[in-house]
Design a protein around this motif. Structure first.
Motif, PDB file in Angstrom:
ATOM      1  N   SER A 218      37.082  38.222  45.950  1.00 33.71           N
ATOM      2  CA  SER A 218      35.786  37.718  45.496  1.00 33.71           C
ATOM      3  C   SER A 218      35.979  36.514  44.574  1.00 33.71           C
ATOM      4  O   SER A 218      35.248  35.536  44.652  1.00 33.71           O
ATOM      5  N   GLN A 219      36.986  36.608  43.694  1.00 35.05           N
ATOM      6  CA  GLN A 219      37.275  35.487  42.801  1.00 35.05           C
ATOM      7  C   GLN A 219      37.608  34.243  43.608  1.00 35.05           C
ATOM      8  O   GLN A 219      37.038  33.169  43.383  1.00 35.05           O
ATOM      9  N   ALA A 220      38.527  34.399  44.558  1.00 31.00           N
ATOM     10  CA  ALA A 220      38.938  33.250  45.359  1.00 31.00           C
ATOM     11  C   ALA A 220      37.750  32.675  46.113  1.00 31.00           C
ATOM     12  O   ALA A 220      37.559  31.466  46.167  1.00 31.00           O
ATOM     13  N   ARG A 221      36.920  33.563  46.648  1.00 27.84           N
ATOM     14  CA  ARG A 221      35.794  33.093  47.445  1.00 27.84           C
ATOM     15  C   ARG A 221      34.836  32.269  46.599  1.00 27.84           C
ATOM     16  O   ARG A 221      34.489  31.138  46.958  1.00 27.84           O
TER      17      ARG A 221
ATOM     18  N   ALA B 169      38.037  26.986  30.438  1.00 34.50           N
ATOM     19  CA  ALA B 169      37.784  28.311  29.862  1.00 34.50           C
ATOM     20  C   ALA B 169      37.770  29.356  30.972  1.00 34.50           C
ATOM     21  O   ALA B 169      37.304  29.089  32.077  1.00 34.50           O
ATOM     22  N   GLY B 170      38.279  30.538  30.663  1.00 31.56           N
ATOM     23  CA  GLY B 170      38.201  31.620  31.623  1.00 31.56           C
ATOM     24  C   GLY B 170      36.742  31.984  31.857  1.00 31.56           C
ATOM     25  O   GLY B 170      35.941  31.973  30.931  1.00 31.56           O
ATOM     26  N   ARG B 171      36.411  32.256  33.091  1.00 30.05           N
ATOM     27  CA  ARG B 171      35.018  32.606  33.390  1.00 30.05           C
ATOM     28  C   ARG B 171      35.006  33.576  34.547  1.00 30.05           C
ATOM     29  O   ARG B 171      35.826  33.473  35.457  1.00 30.05           O
ATOM     30  N   LEU B 172      34.090  34.512  34.501  1.00 25.20           N
ATOM     31  CA  LEU B 172      33.940  35.397  35.649  1.00 25.20           C
ATOM     32  C   LEU B 172      33.230  34.610  36.731  1.00 25.20           C
ATOM     33  O   LEU B 172      32.280  33.884  36.468  1.00 25.20           O
TER      34      LEU B 172
ATOM     35  N   ILE C  76      43.318  21.548  42.389  1.00 23.18           N
ATOM     36  CA  ILE C  76      42.511  22.541  41.694  1.00 23.18           C
ATOM     37  C   ILE C  76      43.222  23.874  41.856  1.00 23.18           C
ATOM     38  O   ILE C  76      43.253  24.453  42.940  1.00 23.18           O
ATOM     39  N   LEU C  77      43.837  24.280  40.771  1.00 28.07           N
ATOM     40  CA  LEU C  77      44.727  25.433  40.817  1.00 28.07           C
ATOM     41  C   LEU C  77      44.009  26.675  40.294  1.00 28.07           C
ATOM     42  O   LEU C  77      43.600  26.731  39.140  1.00 28.07           O
ATOM     43  N   LEU C  78      43.852  27.648  41.161  1.00 26.36           N
ATOM     44  CA  LEU C  78      43.232  28.907  40.748  1.00 26.36           C
ATOM     45  C   LEU C  78      44.331  29.890  40.344  1.00 26.36           C
ATOM     46  O   LEU C  78      45.244  30.149  41.118  1.00 26.36           O
TER      47      LEU C  78
ATOM     48  N   LEU D  11      41.947  26.793  36.718  1.00 26.33           N
ATOM     49  CA  LEU D  11      40.812  27.680  36.471  1.00 26.33           C
ATOM     50  C   LEU D  11      41.128  29.113  36.872  1.00 26.33           C
ATOM     51  O   LEU D  11      42.139  29.382  37.510  1.00 26.33           O
ATOM     52  N   GLY D  12      40.248  30.008  36.472  1.00 25.36           N
ATOM     53  CA  GLY D  12      40.445  31.420  36.772  1.00 25.36           C
ATOM     54  C   GLY D  12      39.566  32.286  35.890  1.00 25.36           C
ATOM     55  O   GLY D  12      38.915  31.778  34.979  1.00 25.36           O
TER      56      GLY D  12
END
Lengths: 348, 454
Positions: free
Chosen positions: A279-282, A234-237, A265-267, A149-150
């Motif tokens: 912020s994304q990681a959090r 799917a990419g998502r904000l 679960i790979l970011l 994901l990402g």
């Protein structure tokens, strides 16, 4: 626990899955005969991929350290600039420099060279988590399900293609799942990767519910003895609440079908991203408990320094780095070698 | 969450009460905070340094205006300076000259070129142009398919490119195809590439020579860090870009890259990408991005968020119903559910200017999502009759509701109290023309007040 591809990437030394799954002693594969050579070439290749990063970062730092015998305010100021320009972040930079200043005051650092060593160790310290090693852990039963994901455009699908290649090289039977049913032609993109690498791809029509795609895919995978299932989402904000809920649902469905899945679960993070990566990681971590990171696009001039903070703050290990567009351009992340390569003297 | 710059400056200037003038000494610490805020927002180190120097020059010597605290005054100087740097001339697309005009989209991998090409086609179509989409990305798997699908859903023709063709040849052919097909605007979607890839950068230059584009738009991810400067500089050097599109602005990135890119390229930011929908391409507002970079409350984003989740039809129905029957507990429940859809309460609070300072107050009740769940449970445990007429809720009924919802009578009382308070407010508002209707949704206002940031 097993190192999956450690030091194997170059060597043709496929490990039969049953042996891998069944082996009792946690022997790292790294002890194989070709290791010495492979290790060296791996190091070279890593450095090669990081050469641009290294050139700018290391040259600058070296220029700084070599000319200076004394550590003064000017040197520290220049150091601040270099660290911030590497996207390490203003706060972390202050933290690192504060520690350095303390050491200087206690006269522990004699010259620029000692300062460099100290800085290297500090950054390394941020990168290594004692309780969460960077090696992938093998589940007792296959398939090993990886959910990728990402945010949009970080390179999830490309990373999956490369990962599939890596796993295939290691002798695993891989299934790709196109759970990105939203973006136009996302599943076509994955299918092309499947063809390139020579692995099967499960896909449904665009607009299908991603959870149901995953459900059916796991149904398909179970009786067919796949070792690894890579799920492309799917990419998502990270700020879109409903899309994060969708991720949670996909994860629940996996666990229902195969208890314990997803095992990884790979970011995926883009090295060019700045402070927003935190912020994304959090938020991704809050939603689905990220277990590993992949840092892509390290072949540009971006330094990806932000991962230092993410490793440190969330205790999530970096597993892979992407350093190009080819199948082989995915490397295991080695904190030592990473920092070493960053700080290496300007040979080569 | 970030502390906003104004909050931090507030603390810095606490000791400064009584100083009538901003001097070099008393402003030093404030400028350090400004610099940190910029760096945290991913503004490039060198750009931030220069910027702070300019601000210092402008701020020093200014008298502290009576109504403004020194901190606020510095914020104002910083904000104005940011807007000035980000804005400048109004940025429109240059579509005059020989027809068909060519727009070339360039940028790094994953910055959003293909999606933005689709959005741009839709925007131009709406303005009466006849766009022709040209996929020139022969490298990334399925990139051509992606643009083709986007074109289909928009009803915009897409040039039939194939992956075994040379991108330069594709673009040349596409110009002829557009001419004979009667299209007036070509949008060329080039492959994402690294600025350090000399070969691919050369390909872009060749495409440029072949088709003479009127616009070369550099598509950049709003989340980009320090490297934004290097990338933008190189693209501008090689291609002389004509404008910038900033994508993924619907996330929570502070968007300091906007300032960096603007500074090094001196090219206007023409659009921002605000979502995954094909209509989510908006003109660039310097004042809003300035507020965002400084971490100040973004009221407009909040309004937009509210607009996105509040169902317009439902809101209008509610407004009508309120006039006739009044606001029932059922409506109250619906409102709560809509608030929940907007995201976490803390996030919403963060968007309200000044709220972050209030949050630090000790007695301020923390927004609690569980509270909302409780409220929902309480209302769900009421009978329909009770929901429509809260006056019949006697002690007996309240006990039953508490039991049914797994809460206490106090909780039930609390819900009823906040409901009656809201009811009072609604009555006051509905007395005024346009009151509630405008408040909960109403027709989406296209024009927004300028410079609304505090």
């Amino acid at each position: 626990m097993l190192s999956w591809f450690k030091k194997k990437i170059g060597g043709a030394q496929p490990l039969p899955p049953e042996q891998a799954a069944g082996s009792e002693a946690p022997t790292p594969v790294a002890e194989a005969s070709g290791q010495q050579e492979d290790g060296a070439s791996f190091f070279l290749r890593l450095k090669d991929g990081l050469s641009r990063t290294r050139k700018t970062f290391v040259r600058q730092i070296d220029a700084l350290f070599l000319g200076k015998k004394q550590i003064d305010a000017e040197l520290l100021e220049d150091l601040e600039e270099i660290l911030i320009m590497a996207d390490i972040g203003a706060n972390t930079t202050q933290e690192l420099l504060e520690k350095t200043r303390e050491q200087v005051q206690r006269n522990e650092l004699a010259d620029g060279q000692a300062l460099k060593t100290a800085l290297k160790e500090m950054i390394l310290d941020y990168l290594i988590n004692a309780d969460r090693p960077a090696d992938l852990a093998l589940p007792a039963q296959t398939p090993f399900v990886v959910m990728v994901l990402g945010v949009n455009g970080v390179g999830k699908t490309t990373t999956i293609g490369k990962l599939a290649h890596k796993f295939t090289q290691a002798g695993q039977k891989v299934l790709l799942v196109a759970a990105d049913t939203f973006r136009a032609a996302a599943s076509e993109q994955l299918q092309i990767w499947g063809k390139r690498v020579g692995v099967e791809v499960v896909a449904q029509q665009a607009g299908a519910d991603p959870s149901s795609v995953v459900f059916d895919a796991l149904d398909y995978a179970k009786p067919r003895n796949f070792d690894v299932v890579l799920v492309d989402t799917a990419g998502r904000l990270h700020t879109k609440v409903n899309l994060m809920e969708e991720l949670k649902k996909i994860k629940r469905v996996m666990d229902k079908k195969i208890p314990g899945a997803p095992h990884e679960i790979l970011l995926v993070l883009d090295a060019t991203t700045g402070q927003n990566a935190i912020s994304q990681a959090r938020l991704f971590n809050e939603a689905v408990d990220v277990t590993g990171l992949a840092l892509t696009k390290l072949d540009g001039t971006a330094k990806g320094g932000i991962v230092i903070n993410i490793c440190h703050e969330f205790n999530i290990p970096i597993r892979f780095i992407g350093i190009g567009e080819q199948m082989e351009d995915l490397r295991d992340f080695e904190p030592n070698e990473f920092v070493e390569a960053l700080f290496a003297e300007g040979e080569a | 969450m970030f502390e906003s710059l104004s909050d931090r400056l507030h603390d810095v200037f606490k000791q400064l009460r009584g100083h009538g003038r901003l001097t070099e000494e008393n402003i030093q610490e404030a400028l350090r905070e400004v610099r940190m805020a910029l760096l945290e927002a991913d503004v490039n180190f060198k750009v931030a340094k220069e910027f702070v120097a300019t601000v210092a020059e402008k701020a020093i010597g200014q008298e502290v205006v009576g109504s403004l605290a020194p901190g606020q005054q510095v914020v104002k100087v910083v904000h104005d300076q940011l807007v000035e740097l980000l804005g400048g001339q109004t940025a429109t697309l240059n579509l005059s000259g020989r027809q068909p005009v060519v727009i070339m989209m360039v940028g790094l991998q994953g910055s959003g070129k293909t999606t933005t090409s689709g959005k741009l086609a839709k925007l131009l179509q709406g303005k009466g142009r006849k766009p022709y989409l040209v996929p020139a990305d022969v490298y990334r798997p399925a990139a051509i398919d992606q643009l083709t699908i986007l074109g289909q859903s928009l009803g915009v023709p897409v040039h039939p490119s194939a992956t075994d063709q040379d991108p330069v040849a594709i673009c040349r052919q596409a110009v002829h195809a557009a001419q004979s097909g009667g299209y007036d605007t070509l949008i060329i979607d080039t492959a994402g590439r690294l600025h350090v890839d000399q070969e691919l950068m050369g390909e872009l230059a060749r495409i440029k020579d072949a088709v003479q584009p009127a616009e070369i738009l550099f598509v950049a991810d709003a989340m980009t860090g320090q490297d934004a400067v290097t990338v933008a500089e190189k693209f501008n050097l090689d291609l002389a870009i004509s404008g910038v599109i900033l994508t993924k602005m619907d996330g929570d990135a502070r968007g300091g890259a906007a300032l960096s890119i603007k500074k090094v390229t001196q090219r206007p930011i023409k659009f921002v990408g605000m979502g995954e929908g094909l209509d989510a391409l908006e003109p660039f507002h310097p004042d809003r991005v300035a507020s965002r970079i400084l971490g100040m409350g973004d009221v407009l984003t909040l309004i937009e968020k509210a607009e996105a989740v509040v169902d317009k039809d439902k809101a209008e129905k509610l407004a009508k119903k309120l006039k006739k029957e009044g606001f029932s507990l059922e409506d109250f429940l619906e409102q709560i559910q809509q608030i929940k859809k907007m995201g976490s309460l803390e996030q919403i609070m963060g968007m309200i200017p000044g709220m972050s300072r209030i949050k630090q107050l000790k007695d301020m009740p923390k927004p609690d999502e569980k509270e909302l769940v409780k409220v929902e449970a309480v209302i769900n445990s009421m009978t329909i009759k009770e929901r429509r007429n809260h006056a019949i809720l006697n002690a007996n009924r309240r006990t039953r509701i508490a039991k049914g919802s797994g809460t206490t009578v106090q909780d039930v009382n609390k819900v009823i109290k906040s409901y009656t308070e809201m009811l009072k407010m609604m009555k006051q508002m509905s007395g005024k023309p346009g009151g509630l209707g405008a408040f909960v949704g109403g027709p989406k206002k296209k024009k927004r007040p300028k410079g609304l940031f505090r």
